[in-house]
Design an enzyme around this catalytic site. Structure first.
Site, mmCIF file in Angstrom:
data_model
loop_
_atom_site.group_PDB
_atom_site.id
_atom_site.type_symbol
_atom_site.label_atom_id
_atom_site.label_comp_id
_atom_site.label_asym_id
_atom_site.label_seq_id
_atom_site.Cartn_x
_atom_site.Cartn_y
_atom_site.Cartn_z
ATOM 1 N N GLU A 156 0.856 -1.188 0.000
ATOM 2 C CA GLU A 156 0.000 0.000 0.000
ATOM 3 C C GLU A 156 0.893 1.238 0.000
ATOM 4 O O GLU A 156 1.779 1.368 0.855
ATOM 5 C CB GLU A 156 -0.901 0.002 1.235
ATOM 6 C CG GLU A 156 -1.941 -1.119 1.215
ATOM 7 C CD GLU A 156 -2.752 -1.234 2.504
ATOM 8 O OE1 GLU A 156 -3.953 -1.451 2.425
ATOM 9 O OE2 GLU A 156 -2.160 -1.120 3.604
ATOM 10 N N ASN A 195 -6.352 -3.319 6.210
ATOM 11 C CA ASN A 195 -6.743 -3.526 7.603
ATOM 12 C C ASN A 195 -8.122 -2.938 7.905
ATOM 13 O O ASN A 195 -8.842 -3.442 8.757
ATOM 14 C CB ASN A 195 -5.674 -2.989 8.552
ATOM 15 C CG ASN A 195 -4.478 -3.929 8.573
ATOM 16 O OD1 ASN A 195 -4.624 -5.131 8.332
ATOM 17 N ND2 ASN A 195 -3.288 -3.406 8.817
#
Ligand SMILES: NC(=O)c1ccc[n+]([C@@H]2O[C@H](COP(=O)([O-])OP(=O)(O)OC[C@H]3O[C@@H](n4cnc5c(N)ncnc54)[C@H](O)[C@@H]3O)[C@@H](O)[C@H]2O)c1
Length: 297
Positions: A156, A195
């Protein structure tokens, strides 16, 4: 600066993440300095990488010469000054403590060439919290790898308040050169993409369980067979360690004070009993049987 100008990568923090990120970069043809404050940790990093790669060579997945060439390109050091010399790109993977990271960024600012980009592998901290410790906020970015970085393909890349588009593009290109697939977040947000999505799924799974809508094994089945997830949320919790999920939820609950954020009772009971998942042999499932069997609460 474009990708062809990036020759040397400095990785600081040679723990679980930094060690493998460094060897992955060396395998991808970069010259790499791997820095840690702890000399023993550096030795562990090198011997751990050796073990992983020797296994790949033994299985015929990698050529021994390529592995040797990668080790020749990787220089472990306890001197940050040496690690930063001529570095074009820095990946910070030290402990997840803001003050420690800010101090590292202050030192990087003094020791690295002005052109160098600083990328943090932090799991939770947005790069803006670190950029303000430097004089190059446009060249500070998040580059979030997943464990184990030698295997996991996703990275990311997060644009902070001051991160330039050029820095984001170059960081994504570095990720591609490391054999990874970058995804770009145009804003900083706690938990980034993966997440946050995982938390939303897990929260819903606990909601369904706690409200007696379905058993945890059926919720796992639903995700595995209806959504094609390789592991349902309770199996995944057992795999990562129930204590890790519990602590993260507790920490979030302490911050928000919102009763909905309180860790689920079924999770808390297991953690308090020491049923932490695979690592303790028992969590939502009992791992002494093959296949693992659902446990009573
Ligand atoms: N473990 C994971 O699954 C995971 C996944 C993605 C991101 N992260 C992030 O990666 C970073 C590192 O995590 P980890 O799991 O590798 O931790 P770790 O505890 O295994 O390693 C941290 C290393 O940092 C070193 N260190 C401490 N202070 C230092 C300093 N001032 N300068 C240089 N080195 C220093 C320690 O000696 C240690 O070797 C954290 O920010 C974490 O949030 C971890």
């Amino acid at each position: 600066m474009d990708i062809e100008h990036i020759r040397k990568i400095c990785v600081t923090g040679a723990g679980q993440m930094g060690a493998q990120i460094a060897i992955q970069a060396a395998l991808s043809g970069f010259n790499v300095a791997l820095h840690d404050v702890n000399a023993e940790q550096l030795e562990k990093a090198v011997s751990g990488n050796r073990k992983h790669l020797d296994r790949r060579v033994a299985k015929g997945k990698m050529a021994a010469e390529d592995v040797e060439a990668a080790f020749a390109r990787l220089v472990p050091t306890t001197s940050l000054e040496e690690a930063c010399r001529d570095a074009d790109f820095v990946i910070e993977a030290v402990v997840e403590i803001l003050d420690v990271k800010r101090e590292v960024f202050q030192r990087l600012e003094k020791l690295c060439p002005t052109r160098a980009i600083f990328a943090t592998n932090s799991s939770y901290l947005g790069n803006s919290e670190l950029a303000s410790a430097t004089e190059r906020p446009d060249r500070v970015v998040n580059m979030h790898f997943f464990y184990p970085p030698l295997v996991m393909k996703l990275v990311e890349v997060v644009k902070g308040e001051a991160t330039s588009d050029a820095t984001v593009a170059l960081t994504a290109e570095v990720a591609r050169r490391l054999g990874k697939q970058p995804v770009v977040l145009h804003k900083e947000l706690p938990g980034f993409l993966v997440n946050r999505i995982l938390r939303a799924i897990t929260n819903e799974a606990y909601f369904l369980l706690e409200n007696g809508v379905a058993s945890f094994e059926d919720i796992d089945r639903a995700c595995e067979m209806g959504l094609n997830h390789p592991l349902g949320p309770f199996k995944l919790g057992d795999f990562s360690g129930l204590d890790i999920g519990y602590e993260a939820r507790l920490e979030n609950f302490r911050k928000t004070g919102n009763p909905e954020d309180r860790p689920a009772a079924s999770l808390e009971r297991r953690v308090k009993r020491g049923d932490l998942g695979r690592k303790s042999g028992r969590g939502f499932y009992d791992y002494s049987t093959d296949p693992p069997s659902p446990t009573e609460d």
